[in-house]
Design a protein around this motif. Structure first.
Motif, PDB file in Angstrom:
ATOM      1  N   CYS C 693       0.950  -1.246  -0.068  1.00 23.52           N
ATOM      2  CA  CYS C 693       0.145   0.173   0.093  1.00 23.52           C
ATOM      3  C   CYS C 693       0.834   1.313  -0.045  1.00 23.52           C
ATOM      4  CB  CYS C 693      -1.001  -0.067   1.287  1.00 23.52           C
ATOM      5  SG  CYS C 693      -2.199  -1.297   1.006  1.00 23.52           S
ATOM      6  N   PHE C 696       1.101   3.566  -2.876  1.00 24.26           N
ATOM      7  CA  PHE C 696      -0.085   4.366  -3.315  1.00 24.26           C
ATOM      8  C   PHE C 696      -0.192   5.637  -2.365  1.00 24.26           C
ATOM      9  CE2 PHE C 696      -1.054   0.116  -4.781  1.00 24.26           C
ATOM     10  CZ  PHE C 696      -1.397   0.423  -5.753  1.00 24.26           C
ATOM     11  N   LEU C 697       0.771   5.704  -1.141  1.00 22.24           N
ATOM     12  CA  LEU C 697       0.623   6.951  -0.379  1.00 22.24           C
ATOM     13  C   LEU C 697       1.896   7.554  -0.216  1.00 22.24           C
ATOM     14  CD1 LEU C 697      -1.144   4.645   2.475  1.00 22.24           C
ATOM     15  CD2 LEU C 697      -2.021   6.686   1.573  1.00 22.24           C
ATOM     16  N   TRP C 700       5.549   9.456   5.054  1.00 22.09           N
ATOM     17  CA  TRP C 700       4.665  10.621   6.166  1.00 22.09           C
ATOM     18  C   TRP C 700       5.781  11.832   6.273  1.00 22.09           C
ATOM     19  CZ3 TRP C 700       4.094   6.559  10.593  1.00 22.09           C
ATOM     20  CH2 TRP C 700       5.165   6.264  11.038  1.00 22.09           C
ATOM     21  N   VAL C 783     -11.903  -5.688   0.081  1.00 22.28           N
ATOM     22  CA  VAL C 783     -10.535  -4.969  -0.398  1.00 22.28           C
ATOM     23  C   VAL C 783     -10.638  -5.107  -1.929  1.00 22.28           C
ATOM     24  CG1 VAL C 783      -8.116  -5.284  -0.855  1.00 22.28           C
ATOM     25  CG2 VAL C 783      -9.069  -5.503   1.294  1.00 22.28           C
ATOM     26  N   LEU C 786     -13.410  -2.612  -3.044  1.00 25.35           N
ATOM     27  CA  LEU C 786     -12.699  -1.087  -2.704  1.00 25.35           C
ATOM     28  C   LEU C 786     -11.995  -0.929  -3.676  1.00 25.35           C
ATOM     29  CD1 LEU C 786     -13.046   0.778  -0.567  1.00 25.35           C
ATOM     30  CD2 LEU C 786     -11.154  -0.101   0.542  1.00 25.35           C
TER      31      LEU C 786
ATOM     32  N   MET F  25      -2.503   9.179   8.226  1.00 20.74           N
ATOM     33  CA  MET F  25      -3.323   8.040   8.367  1.00 20.74           C
ATOM     34  C   MET F  25      -2.459   6.858   8.580  1.00 20.74           C
ATOM     35  SD  MET F  25      -6.331   8.058   5.297  1.00 20.74           S
ATOM     36  CE  MET F  25      -5.503   8.659   3.883  1.00 20.74           C
ATOM     37  N   ILE F  26      -1.254   6.758   7.878  1.00 18.28           N
ATOM     38  CA  ILE F  26      -0.444   5.438   8.110  1.00 18.28           C
ATOM     39  C   ILE F  26      -0.210   5.282   9.641  1.00 18.28           C
ATOM     40  CG2 ILE F  26       1.859   4.548   7.641  1.00 18.28           C
ATOM     41  CD1 ILE F  26       0.085   4.034   5.466  1.00 18.28           C
ATOM     42  N   PHE F  86      -8.022  -4.359   5.476  1.00 17.93           N
ATOM     43  CA  PHE F  86      -9.108  -3.461   4.721  1.00 17.93           C
ATOM     44  C   PHE F  86      -8.565  -1.999   5.069  1.00 17.93           C
ATOM     45  CE2 PHE F  86     -13.199  -1.309   4.524  1.00 17.93           C
ATOM     46  CZ  PHE F  86     -13.634  -1.640   3.304  1.00 17.93           C
ATOM     47  N   LEU F  87      -8.431  -1.660   6.174  1.00 21.69           N
ATOM     48  CA  LEU F  87      -8.194  -0.259   6.550  1.00 21.69           C
ATOM     49  C   LEU F  87      -6.958   0.340   5.730  1.00 21.69           C
ATOM     50  CD1 LEU F  87      -8.916   1.862   8.358  1.00 21.69           C
ATOM     51  CD2 LEU F  87      -7.491   1.004  10.149  1.00 21.69           C
ATOM     52  N   LEU F  88      -5.930  -0.486   5.614  1.00 19.83           N
ATOM     53  CA  LEU F  88      -4.851   0.048   4.716  1.00 19.83           C
ATOM     54  C   LEU F  88      -5.225   0.314   3.202  1.00 19.83           C
ATOM     55  CD1 LEU F  88      -1.965  -2.474   5.452  1.00 19.83           C
ATOM     56  CD2 LEU F  88      -1.625   0.175   5.182  1.00 19.83           C
ATOM     57  N   VAL F  89      -6.165  -0.467   2.826  1.00 26.21           N
ATOM     58  CA  VAL F  89      -6.486  -0.325   1.446  1.00 26.21           C
ATOM     59  C   VAL F  89      -7.442   0.766   1.218  1.00 26.21           C
ATOM     60  CG1 VAL F  89      -7.729  -1.132  -0.556  1.00 26.21           C
ATOM     61  CG2 VAL F  89      -6.237  -2.469   0.740  1.00 26.21           C
ATOM     62  N   LEU F  90      -8.028   0.931   2.538  1.00 27.91           N
ATOM     63  CA  LEU F  90      -9.301   2.305   2.510  1.00 27.91           C
ATOM     64  C   LEU F  90      -8.352   3.486   2.619  1.00 27.91           C
ATOM     65  CD1 LEU F  90     -12.017   3.411   2.853  1.00 27.91           C
ATOM     66  CD2 LEU F  90     -11.795   2.802   5.132  1.00 27.91           C
ATOM     67  N   ALA F  91      -7.212   3.389   3.216  1.00 30.56           N
ATOM     68  CA  ALA F  91      -6.332   4.609   3.548  1.00 30.56           C
ATOM     69  C   ALA F  91      -5.917   4.845   2.124  1.00 30.56           C
ATOM     70  CB  ALA F  91      -5.298   4.224   4.427  1.00 30.56           C
ATOM     71  N   TYR F  92      -5.319   4.151   1.399  1.00 32.19           N
ATOM     72  CA  TYR F  92      -4.640   4.522   0.150  1.00 32.19           C
ATOM     73  C   TYR F  92      -6.001   5.147  -0.950  1.00 32.19           C
ATOM     74  CZ  TYR F  92      -4.720   0.508  -3.177  1.00 32.19           C
ATOM     75  OH  TYR F  92      -5.083  -0.324  -4.250  1.00 32.19           O
ATOM     76  N   ARG F  93      -7.002   4.340  -0.779  1.00 30.95           N
ATOM     77  CA  ARG F  93      -8.141   4.643  -1.805  1.00 30.95           C
ATOM     78  C   ARG F  93      -8.607   6.097  -1.608  1.00 30.95           C
ATOM     79  NH1 ARG F  93     -10.023   4.918  -5.068  1.00 30.95           N
ATOM     80  NH2 ARG F  93     -12.205   3.958  -5.131  1.00 30.95           N
ATOM     81  N   THR F  94      -8.569   6.372   0.034  1.00 29.11           N
ATOM     82  CA  THR F  94      -9.083   7.541   0.287  1.00 29.11           C
ATOM     83  C   THR F  94      -8.014   8.746  -0.040  1.00 29.11           C
ATOM     84  OG1 THR F  94     -10.141   6.482   2.279  1.00 29.11           O
ATOM     85  CG2 THR F  94      -9.644   8.994   2.258  1.00 29.11           C
ATOM     86  N   TYR F  95      -6.865   8.319   0.100  1.00 27.65           N
ATOM     87  CA  TYR F  95      -5.600   9.266  -0.217  1.00 27.65           C
ATOM     88  C   TYR F  95      -5.858   9.358  -1.968  1.00 27.65           C
ATOM     89  CZ  TYR F  95      -1.110  10.813  -2.151  1.00 27.65           C
ATOM     90  OH  TYR F  95      -0.419  12.062  -2.322  1.00 27.65           O
ATOM     91  N   GLU F  96      -6.104   8.563  -2.652  1.00 29.49           N
ATOM     92  CA  GLU F  96      -6.285   8.605  -4.148  1.00 29.49           C
ATOM     93  C   GLU F  96      -7.279   9.678  -4.375  1.00 29.49           C
ATOM     94  OE1 GLU F  96      -5.147   4.651  -6.077  1.00 29.49           O
ATOM     95  OE2 GLU F  96      -7.448   4.943  -6.338  1.00 29.49           O
ATOM     96  N   ASP F 101      -3.311  12.339   2.690  1.00 30.44           N
ATOM     97  CA  ASP F 101      -3.322  11.424   3.871  1.00 30.44           C
ATOM     98  C   ASP F 101      -3.306  12.093   5.118  1.00 30.44           C
ATOM     99  OD1 ASP F 101      -0.902  12.621   3.805  1.00 30.44           O
ATOM    100  OD2 ASP F 101       0.090  10.854   4.151  1.00 30.44           O
TER     101      ASP F 101
ATOM    102  N   LEU G 156     -15.420   8.147   1.128  1.00 30.59           N
ATOM    103  CA  LEU G 156     -14.335   7.364   1.765  1.00 30.59           C
ATOM    104  C   LEU G 156     -13.733   8.214   3.041  1.00 30.59           C
ATOM    105  CD1 LEU G 156     -12.273   6.469  -1.631  1.00 30.59           C
ATOM    106  CD2 LEU G 156     -13.587   5.200  -0.063  1.00 30.59           C
ATOM    107  N   VAL G 160     -13.296   6.093   6.670  1.00 34.44           N
ATOM    108  CA  VAL G 160     -11.964   5.836   7.182  1.00 34.44           C
ATOM    109  C   VAL G 160     -12.022   6.158   8.613  1.00 34.44           C
ATOM    110  CG1 VAL G 160      -9.631   7.031   7.777  1.00 34.44           C
ATOM    111  CG2 VAL G 160     -10.414   6.702   5.122  1.00 34.44           C
ATOM    112  N   VAL G 163     -14.390   3.329  10.138  1.00 32.18           N
ATOM    113  CA  VAL G 163     -13.752   2.001  10.159  1.00 32.18           C
ATOM    114  C   VAL G 163     -12.647   2.116  11.407  1.00 32.18           C
ATOM    115  CG1 VAL G 163     -12.024   0.480   9.275  1.00 32.18           C
ATOM    116  CG2 VAL G 163     -13.583   1.296   7.756  1.00 32.18           C
TER     117      VAL G 163
END
Ligand code: NA
Ligand code: NA
Lengths: 172, 136, 801, 140, 94, 112, 497
Positions: C693, C696-697, C700, C783, C786, F25-26, F86-96, F101, G156, G160, G163
């Protein structure tokens, strides 16, 4: 198309059979039984069939049982080199002042097959003081990082030659 | 003192040796100047240390209850097989990601080769562009 | 059973009318509607003799017997009066509306609401069950709401509807609470049973609260000060509605409630004073404010408020009868109750009449603003005559029923001012004084209605059409009402004997049978105080009406200009603004804040209950401690504590990996091989996921936050850590029970497995495992979705077919 | 310059088989030794993870042409159905039985219905882990 | 005595891990950190072997093997991440 | 033997909560990961692990350690893995989707 | 054998898998889903009747007697909620058939919905505290997916938070379980109850109870509801309806179960705290409901208010109040579904979500408008709609228990409910019509039918309260007498094992 069978291999069927036996053997060992049992071996063989069937497209390693002796010899050579170089690296680490001069050099091997080159690289990397960094695209050139290039490059090359010879005894 | 006891002691000593070697490599990790040299200490000395320890364990169980632990043997084989690959891959990644060698390093033929290759590619690219330019 | 049908007849018709309207899409639909109250009126009249003779009609249909809530209906004298009003005025109003409403209006809706209201109102007055009464009570509010907002595209209509709904429902909820308190005292929802138990209730602690809450319901519904403010705004409704709901019937539900509960609460000082004072203040404030209105309907609204106050105060006076000792006094007081009911009937007639006339004016001229009216007498002679009848009756002039009512009011006020059982100081002497002053203002605004509308100069330039006399059909209803206005004056005792009198035992059960409870009404009873007061009212009224222009400016002075409307608006606006301010202050949308709330609550609640209740008993006992264990504790602490401070996420992930692998070691120490295995693999896979992941991020950045925030975060974090530790140490020392796990040690015989953990997972607690597999599956597919299902570009977040 | 993955790949090919065998062994031995459906499944999927890292998605997919979403669904469904089976037979939901059977090759073997359940678990684990990794990796 | 030796070995391994954790935090380069993690992995593995002997149980042999396998996979994954920023590719670009 | 484990749990909770309160987020997700480490440790400590053998009947004799918490932790581990994934993927999708972030910016994300 | 007990969970689970495999054909998905929902309802009815006839039912999974195995326990409370869940989720899904985009349907929208229902039903039925955690997770994971499904920026961003907060809530659950297991050494709720009673609860167990309170408060949105308005207001209507109708109820249920069955000995701490939290929730929800202009947010704050109201009953802690809460729970499931579907329809039809951007909709969509009106009345507890009876009993309980502040807060809150929804109704449905017939989007009949059925249901529940009254009374009776539940679960096992 199968991407793994790059080098023309002698009979995939035989190879698979060997692998299957290997798995059966492994199985038997894993079960930790007190005595050798045919049934256990057979069960392992069946498990092996499943795994090999499942992974058959990955198949591609070769297994040369008949060169067991050569292998033993190789292991012996390796262990000797391992102890030797370990000792020297420990010395270098623990010496009050660091005098080492690390560096990267290229070595072109006489070995050809993937297995051979890999084995050489592993052996060389396992022995302290040297590590294979890159293999050139043609698979012949090895870039090696040595911990103390000034003092041990010659010794390393001797070591490499020893390994090459022992490996070729196994493979050819 | 029977044979088993001796073997047990041998096993324990192997383990302590392993521990010492491991500590030495840790010191190497502490003292050595760059990632490349540290990797020698870490991936190999410690591999050896682990191998000694596992061997010790193997012997110990054999002495204790005549138990041949295939898992331990397999573990030894596995470490033998994978430790050098791990070392190789890490250090390759280090070099490819551009981590510098320590100043005391003598030479870096790999970097030179990469530099040459890069120049060559650049030349090819320019040539190609020139060609395209003349076509268009 | 007929009663039940009677209550539900309007509802049934309300359901039918909109459908019928599709077939008969014009004003003829009104005739079908008018039939409903007519039939019901006829029905009620037919049982009138039976009720008048003191009998009652009862019927019970089970609704929620489990809760003691049944549709139990009860017609006695009191409910009969209201029933007659509801159906009688209802019939006239529907008749009137047939000509009043435009064909273009959605008549289907209108009549459905009217019928809904009619049924609900009948339900209120006929219910014997408090909960059913409440249900119908709220239904009247709802139908009123719908009718006020009949022209819902108008802002004013919506405003008025909302206001009336909020205030009446507010009161209704209070009343419900009061009913529940009554129930908790009596164990019954039946009003009659409650009344029977009434003497025993007075000592109950909840008695007073229940009383106040019941009054709250009544006062809001009957537009008593200070809840009266909704009624003027309710005038946005079509005029037939104003005539029907907001003067003749619905606003009298509060009167009904007070009358109905007089046997329960009457005879108490609190009841007497509250009802009387609220009534009298409402009377004064309503009449005083009516004078300053320019809108005829608003004027009538304030006049209605004022007269509801008058009736209310009379009921208050009357309640004194229940505590007074036997003797002529208490009959005299009880006659105040009689007066209340009598006045209420009269009010329905002349106020209904006036509303209809105002409606005619509005209908013909398109305005109700008295500043634009005048001189209509010549153009609309019939209407003028009717307006005079209505106004003069309201002003308390003979030969109209209003005169009788007013006389009786004065008489009661005078009677109560001296020798009432709750007299403290001379406070009750205020009643006749205030009543008199209010009557003066009443007189003034009655004159305003007549003079400013029908007399004086015409102002054709201010209205855009030429007025005519109203269509004949529209005049029928007001004429009938006018006949009553006059008729009751001449035959008051007919009404007294057959309609009002039979209600008296319901209000004053302990007095029933006392002679004089139903007084003989005479228009002329010699020159007495009430008559003198009336003469005074006329004199002062005429003077003040003539000089109105000069003293009118007092309405601009405090406290006369005070407007409770502003209080309402301020309350609503303030609540809205305040809630926005408060809510947006803590609902920041920032996850960090939410976590802060949660952990602060955790620290406060759980910490408080651990440390403040003496629960905290740490057990520091240790069996043996191995150095290497300490080493791992240090390793993990070291790795963990570094995590927030490292500069790169990779490092943090690696440290997390260290934690994960080290936990595996602890699992080994705890003899948990399965756990160690799973932990190791999961840790690796998790790490791989993090790495996947990260692509994609962004890496920090250093955590930028004010030092204060960081300190707060740190304190919360340390607090949470300490609290969990404190709990755990205490739990460690809690050694009361053995775990049930011993059972599982027979795993081999029970479940055929040597691995106890696995036997638990696969057999003893396989259900957990099964669900856990489902969880894993959902996460996996989740996932996938999503990632694969992305929002449409530029589609916004409002989607759907 | 571009390197050559020969070392990594050659070793991984061997290592993967060791991991797979070990995974199956863990799966089957869970009844008496550490292991079971979960761990077995996890180890099996970590072998696939290694392949994905060392090779690439398409290459591995050619070798193992499975839709892992369906594998996961099938596994989870199997786990639930194994519970339903006993219910159909009039026993409480999720009743497991075991017995000893004399099989031709395996000899006297303990067979337990729990194995079906565990197989479902393992398949779900494999399917899910791979689905997650593949989904993320394909998302470019 | 044997036990004491083993405990000493355990402590030595622990020290190694402490230093490796320090290296993870300190870096300076990413490969340094990965090396340290790898080192922690194998040292844990050795520790478990020693613990198994101390407790005289074979229950943890699987863990040893698993730890070996996974620390390898982890190292490979991290290296690939450092090298390419992506650890699983759709199609190897070569 | 549990006291130091308990203290370690406290340390882990402290770190986790501190991370949880971050803007990034991370960091927050790592916080949840550390939280789950902490609770697994807590579960096994509270389960009364002291004294007893590995709960494998063939491997060792009783008394065994309490096996039930182990089973519970296994379940918990798997569930927290599922959630973290799930949370990880959600995080990057949200960033997208949102381009940030930083959690404190997410509050401003309303409808486009 | 009471295998029927597991069906409300297993049927949706299996349906979910079947629907998963039916991905290519949405038609087949809808058919199977419909059949499943119908059978689910039939099963739930059967379950309820069976509970009536045979008393509290229990199913020991794998045949392992309590307290060693996991079991499902069906009492009237659970059975009523299961039935309501089946009916309401069925109607929501019928709405979803018409409202869901094809691309969502292809992305397993229906399977996830069924998993959600499975988790919810499981939570209602389980008799094991750790299994409750697992059932929660089934429900939560499904909700995570549904809340994010196909979402854009706002969705989304809120997801976040949703969740993350639920992850922390689950953490608290595990912490609480760890402490509880560390003290009483068992997981079966009835057995825990026996042991807690044996130990006299005591300060430590009360403190642990407070952690459980935090857990369920987070799930239910009792005081700790910060996450709720955001996340309930972003997803599409059917999802929001499923959430609004079902999710918080599970937390509420769990709180009732745990604090009537297990931790009822130290009411001063636990139930006093619950009461204070309920009042604050009512206040916060009431303020929130009138603070915003977005209709979805307003609807979400109404969820908060309802949670506060339902927990008044627990704080009051007498049988009448329990009855009130049970009635209110059932009512709220129905009415929140209707509210969110209606609000969602409005948003879809107008493309707007703020009250100041809509007007006069009742001319365009009269049926929707009237349904909304009914919803408003029902939510405000106005008879004869379903909210009334719950309000009566809760109020009665509060009066009998002398909890006048709770009564005041509860009753005042319904005024705020009314006001908040009046704002929507008057601003959006009344006023000048701004959508011309040409640009008016049609409101599908397939959407109107489930909406109308929900509207009819809230009326039917109000008018036909008597039909469920015995069940509700029994539910409250069991809540008030934990020994009944314990006997049913541990009857055959000597307590104190
Ligand atoms: Na599990
Ligand atoms: Na608007």
């Amino acid at each position: 198309m199968n991407k793994f069978r790059k080098n023309g291999e002698t009979g995939a069927t035989a190879g698979q059979f060997l692998l299957n036996l290997f798995i059966a053997f492994l199985w038997m060992l894993l079960l930790d039984e007190d005595e050798f049992r045919v049934t256990t071996f057979a069960a392992g063989f069946i498990v092996g069939i499943f795994i090999v069937f499942f992974m058959h497209r990955f198949f591609g390693t070769q297994f040369y049982l008949r060169r067991l002796f050569a292998i033993v010899k190789l292991v012996f050579i390796f262990n000797r080199e391992l102890v030797k170089s370990s000792w020297s690296v420990i010395g270098q680490i623990l010496s009050p002042r660091l005098t080492i001069r690390p560096g990267i050099f290229r070595y072109d091997t006489v070995l050809e097959s993937e297995g051979e080159v890999t084995t050489l690289s592993l052996l060389l990397t396992l022995t302290p003081g040297s590590v294979v960094m890159e293999v050139t695209e043609d698979g012949r050139g090895l870039y090696i990082h040595a911990m103390d290039i000034e003092n041990s490059k010659e010794a390393l090359i001797v070591q490499l030659k020893n390994f090459e010879k022992a490996i070729m005894e196994v493979t050819r | 003192m029977n044979a088993d006891t001796i073997v047990e002691y041998a096993a324990a000593i192997l383990m302590v040796t392993g521990g010492l070697m491991s500590l030495v490599s840790a010191i190497g990790l502490f003292r050595l100047p760059d990632v490349y040299t540290r990797s020698h200490a870490a991936t190999k000395s410690s591999t050896l240390a682990v191998l000694l320890t596992l061997l010790g364990g193997f012997l110990y169980f054999w002495a204790l209850e005549r138990f041949i632990s295939v898992r331990l043997l397999l573990g030894i084989i596995f470490v033998f097989l994978t430790a050098p690959v791990a070392g190789h891959v890490i250090i390759r990644a280090a070099h490819r990601s551009g981590v510098k060698l320590a100043d005391i390093s003598k030479k870096d033929e790999l970097a030179e080769a990469k530099e040459r290759l890069w120049q060559e590619q650049e030349r090819n690219r320019l040539e190609k562009e020139m060609k395209h330019g003349s076509d268009g | 059973m007929l009663v039940v049908l009677g209550v539900f007849f309007p509802f049934a018709m309300a359901a039918v009318i909109p459908l019928l309207y599709r077939v008969v899409p014009d004003r003829r639909i009104g005739w079908f509607v008018a039939a409903v109250p007519l039939v019901l009126f006829a029905g009620l009249v037919s049982i009138l003799p039976r009720i008048a003779s003191g009998k009652t009609a009862n019927v019970t249909v089970p609704w929620i017997p489990a809760a003691g809530i049944d549709l139990s209906f009860h017609i006695d004298g009191l409910s009969m009066i209201f029933g007659l009003l509801i159906t009688g005025v209802g019939a006239l109003v529907v008749l009137y509306s047939i000509y009043y409403l435009s064909q273009r209006e959605s008549l289907g809706h209108f009549y459905a609401y009217i019928l809904l209201f009619m049924g609900a109102m009948l339900g209120v007055v006929f219910s014997d069950n408090l909960m059913v009464l409440y249900a119908f009570w709220e239904l009247t509010s709802i139908s009123s709401f719908l009718l006020i907002a009949f022209w819902y595209h108008r802002k004013g209509s919506r405003y008025g509807a909302r206001k009336s709904m909020l205030i009446t429902v507010f009161g209704g909820i209070g009343m419900l609470a009061g009913f529940l308190m009554l129930y908790s005292m009596t164990g019954t929802f039946s009003i009659r049973e409650t009344i029977a138990l009434a003497p025993a209730l007075k000592s109950e602690p909840l008695y007073l609260a229940a009383m106040i809450l019941v009054m709250l319901g009544a006062f809001t519904k009957s537009a008593q000060f200070p809840f009266h403010i909704w009624l003027p705004d309710a005038m946005e409704a079509p005029t037939p509605v104003s005539a029907y709901l907001h003067s003749a019937t619905m606003v009298k539900a509060g009167i009904y409630l007070i009358a109905r509960f007089t046997p329960v609460f009457g005879g108490e000082a609190a009841w007497f004073w509250t009802v009387s004072l609220v009534g009298i203040i409402t009377l004064l404030w309503g009449s005083f404010n009516a004078v300053k209105q320019n809108d005829l309907k608003a004027l009538l609204a304030y006049s209605t408020i004022s007269q509801l106050g008058l009736i209310m105060s009379l009921l208050g006076f009357g309640s004194a009868a229940l505590s007074a000792g036997a003797g002529s006094d208490r009959v005299l007081f009880a006659q105040a109750g009689f007066a209340a009911l009598f006045y209420m009937v009269n009010h329905s007639t002349f106020k209904g009449l006036l509303f209809m006339i105002v409606g005619i004016v509005d209908h013909e001229l398109g305005t109700r603003d008295i500043r634009r009216l005048g001189g209509l007498m010549a153009l609309m002679p019939v209407s003028f005559t009717l307006a005079v009848i209505g106004s003069f009756s309201m002003a308390g002039l003979p030969p109209f029923n209003g005169f009788l009512g007013k006389e009786m009011f004065f008489e009661a006020a005078v009677a109560i001012s001296s020798g009432n059982p709750f007299a403290e100081g001379g406070a009750s002497a205020l009643f006749p004084v205030i009543g008199w002053v209010a009557s003066v203002f009443t007189f003034i605004y009655c004159m305003i209605i007549v003079y400013r509308t029908f007399l004086g100069p015409r102002q054709p330039e201010k209205v855009d059409r030429l007025p005519h006399e109203a269509p004949k059909g529209m005049l029928v209803s007001p004429i009938i009402l006018a006949l009553f206005v006059v008729g009751i004056f001449f035959f008051p005792n007919l009404a007294g004997a057959y309609v009002i009198g039979p209600a008296m035992p319901a209000v004053f059960p302990t007095l029933s049978g006392e002679p004089g409870l139903v007084p003989h009404i005479r228009a002329w009873h010699g020159i007495n105080t009430p008559l003198l007061m009336t003469l005074g009212v006329i004199t002062a009224g005429i003077i003040l009406f003539i000089t109105l222009r000069h003293w009118r400016r007092i309405y601009r002075l405090p406290p006369f200009r005070w407007n409770l409307d502003a209080v309402y608006r301020g309350l609503i606006g303030g609540t809205e603004a305040g809630s926005t301010l408060i809510t947006k202050r803590y609902m920041t949308g920032n996850l960090r804040d939410y976590f802060v709330y949660i952990y602060v609550f955790f620290l406060a609640a759980a910490g408080g209950s651990l440390f403040l209740t003496g629960a905290f008993k740490p057990d520091f006992h240790m069996e043996k401690i191995a150095a290497y264990e300490v080493a791992y504790v240090l390793i993990m602490s070291f790795a963990a504590l570094a995590m927030p401070f490292v500069k790169s996420r990779i490092t943090a992930t690696l440290l997390n990996g260290v934690l994960g692998y080290s936990i595996a070691i602890f699992f080994i120490y705890f003899r948990a091989p399965d756990l160690a295995l799973t932990q190791t693999v999961i840790e690796t896979v998790t790490t791989v996921l993090f790495l996947l992941c990260f692509r994609f991020l962004p890496d920090w950045k250093p955590e930028r936050a004010p030092a204060r925030t960081k300190i707060v975060n740190g304190l919360i974090a340390v607090g949470a850590g300490v609290l969990v530790t404190g709990f755990a140490l205490t739990v460690k020392g809690y050694d009361v029970f053995n775990s049930i796990s011993g059972y599982f040690e027979d795993a081999y015989t029970l479940a055929g497995g040597n691995n106890i953990v696995n036997a638990i997972l696969g057999d003893f607690r396989a259900f957990d495992t099964m669900l856990e597999v489902v969880v894993l599956f959902i996460a996996g597919i989740g996932v996938y979705t999503l990632i694969v299902l992305k929002a449409k570009k530029g589609g916004g977040d409002i989607e759907g077919k | 310059m571009k390197g050559n993955d020969v070392i990594l790949r050659t070793v991984s090919r061997i290592v993967v088989f060791i991991i797979l065998t070990f995974g199956v062994e863990l799966f089957l031995s869970g009844h008496n030794d550490p292991g079971g459906g979960f761990i077995g499944g996890l180890v099996l999927s970590s072998a696939l993870v290694l392949l994905y890292v060392v090779y690439d998605i398409e290459t591995v997919h050619e070798g193992v042409p499975l839709d892992f979403k369906k594998v996961a669904a099938f596994g989870a469904m199997l786990a639930v159905l194994s519970g339903t089976a006993s219910a159909v037979l009039g026993k409480p939901f999720l009743s497991q039985t075991f017995g000893y059977f004399d099989l031709p090759i395996f000899g006297v073997t303990e067979l337990a219905t729990v194995t079906i359940f565990e197989a479902g678990v393992a398949l779900t684990v494999i399917g899910t882990v791979e689905t997650i990794i593949l989904s993320i990796s394909k998302d470019v | 005595m044997v036990n004491t030796l083993m405990l000493i070995a355990l402590i030595l391994f622990s020290f190694t891990i402490v230093i490796a954790v320090y290296r993870i935090i300190r870096g300076p380069s990413k490969p340094d950190r990965v090396i340290a993690l790898d080192m922690i992995g194998v040292n844990l593995l050795a520790s478990i072997a020693v613990v198994s002997c101390l407790l005289e149980t074979k229950a943890f042999m699987e863990v040893i093997l698993i730890l070996g396998i996974l620390s390898f996979i982890g190292t490979i994954a991290f290296s690939k991440y450092i090298e390419r920023g992506v650890i699983v590719e759709r199609r190897h670009n070569r | 033997m549990e006291v130091h484990m308990i203290i370690l749990t406290g340390v882990l909770v402290t770190v986790a909560v501190y991370l949880l309160l971050s803007r990034n987020m991370i960091r927050m997700i790592l916080g949840t990961a550390v939280l789950s480490h902490a609770v697994h440790l807590l579960l096994i400590t509270m389960g009364g692990a002291a004294g007893g053998n590995v709960p494998l009947l063939g491997e060792s004799d009783g008394p065994y350690v309490d096996a039930l918490p182990q089973a519970l932790i296994l379940t918990a581990i798997v569930i927290s893995f599922a959630t973290t994934a799930f949370l990880l993927v959600l995080a990057y999708r949200t960033y997208e989707e949102t381009g940030t972030d930083d959690l404190s910016y997410l509050r401003r994300v309303r409808r486009e | 054998m009471n295998n029927i007990l597991v069906l409300p969970m297993v049927v949706p689970l299996l349906t979910g898998f079947v629907l998963f495999f039916l991905r290519p054909s949405v038609k087949a998905q809808k058919l199977v889903a419909s059949l499943s929902l119908l059978s689910l309802t039939a099963i739930s009815v059967r379950l309820l009747l069976k509970v009536r006839d045979e008393g509290i039912l229990r199913l020991d999974f794998g045949g392992w007697k309590p307290p060693f195995g996991i079991l499902f326990v069906g009492d009237s409370f659970a059975a009523l909620l299961v039935l309501t869940t089946s009916v309401v989720s069925g109607l929501i899904l019928f709405y979803a058939f018409a409202a869901t985009e094809r691309r969502h349907e292809n992305m397993f929208f229906y399977p996830f919905s069924f998993f959600l229902v499975a988790g919810v039903n499981g939570s209602f039925l389980t008799g094991d505290l750790f299994n409750l955690f697992v059932c929660f997770e089934v429900m939560l994971l499904a909700s995570y997916v549904l809340v994010t499904l196909g979402g854009g920026r706002a969705q989304l961003a809120e997801s976040v938070k949703y969740v993350a907060i639920n992850v922390v809530a689950s953490w608290f659950f595990l912490v609480a379980l760890a402490f509880l297991y560390g003290t009483v050494g068992t997981l079966n709720m009835a057995h825990i109850s026996v042991r807690v009673a044996e130990a006299g609860q005591g300060p430590l167990l009360s403190a642990i109870a407070v952690i459980f309170l935090i857990v369920f408060a987070l799930k239910a949105g009792l005081l700790l509801y910060f996450w709720l308005p955001g996340s309930y207001s972003v997803p599409p209507a059917p999802v929001a309806a499923l959430f609004g109708a079902l999710l918080t109820k599970v937390g509420v249920y769990a709180m009732f179960r745990v604090f009537t069955l297990i931790f009822y000995h130290d009411a001063a701490i636990t139930h006093g705290l619950i009461g204070a939290m309920a009042v604050l929730t009512l206040a916060g929800g009431s303020l929130g409901a009138i603070a915003y202009k977005d209709i979805r947010v307003i609807a979400s704050y109404n969820v908060v208010i309802a949670v506060g109201f339902m927990l008044l009953g627990l704080a009051v802690f007498n049988e009448a109040a329990f009855q009130g809460s049970v009635y209110y729970l059932i009512h709220d499931m129905v009415i929140k579904a209707l509210l969110f579907l209606a609000v969602g329809s409005m948003v879809v039809l107008t493309g707007e979500s703020r009250i100041d951007r809509m007007s006069g909709l009742i001319r365009n969509y009269p049926v929707l408008g009237w349904l909304f009106f009914i919803t408003m009345l029902s939510l405000a507890g106005i008879p004869p709609f379903s909210g009334f009876i719950g309000k009566v009993y809760t109020g009665l309980g509060a009066v009998e228990g002398g909890n006048y502040w709770l009564l005041l807060a509860g009753f005042l809150s319904s005024l705020f409910v009314l006001y908040s929804l009046l704002r929507i109704f008057m601003n959006c449905f009344w006023g000048e019509t701004i959508i011309t017939p040409e640009e008016q989007r049609p409101l599908n009949k397939k959407k109107l039918i489930p909406l109308s059925l929900l509207g009819a249901l809230t009326l039917a529940l109000g008018i036909g309260t008597q039909a469920i009254a015995p069940f509700v009374a029994d539910a409250a009776h069991v809540l008030a007498h934990p020994e009944l539940y314990i006997d049913a679960v541990l009857g055959e096992v000597p307590p104190g094992e």
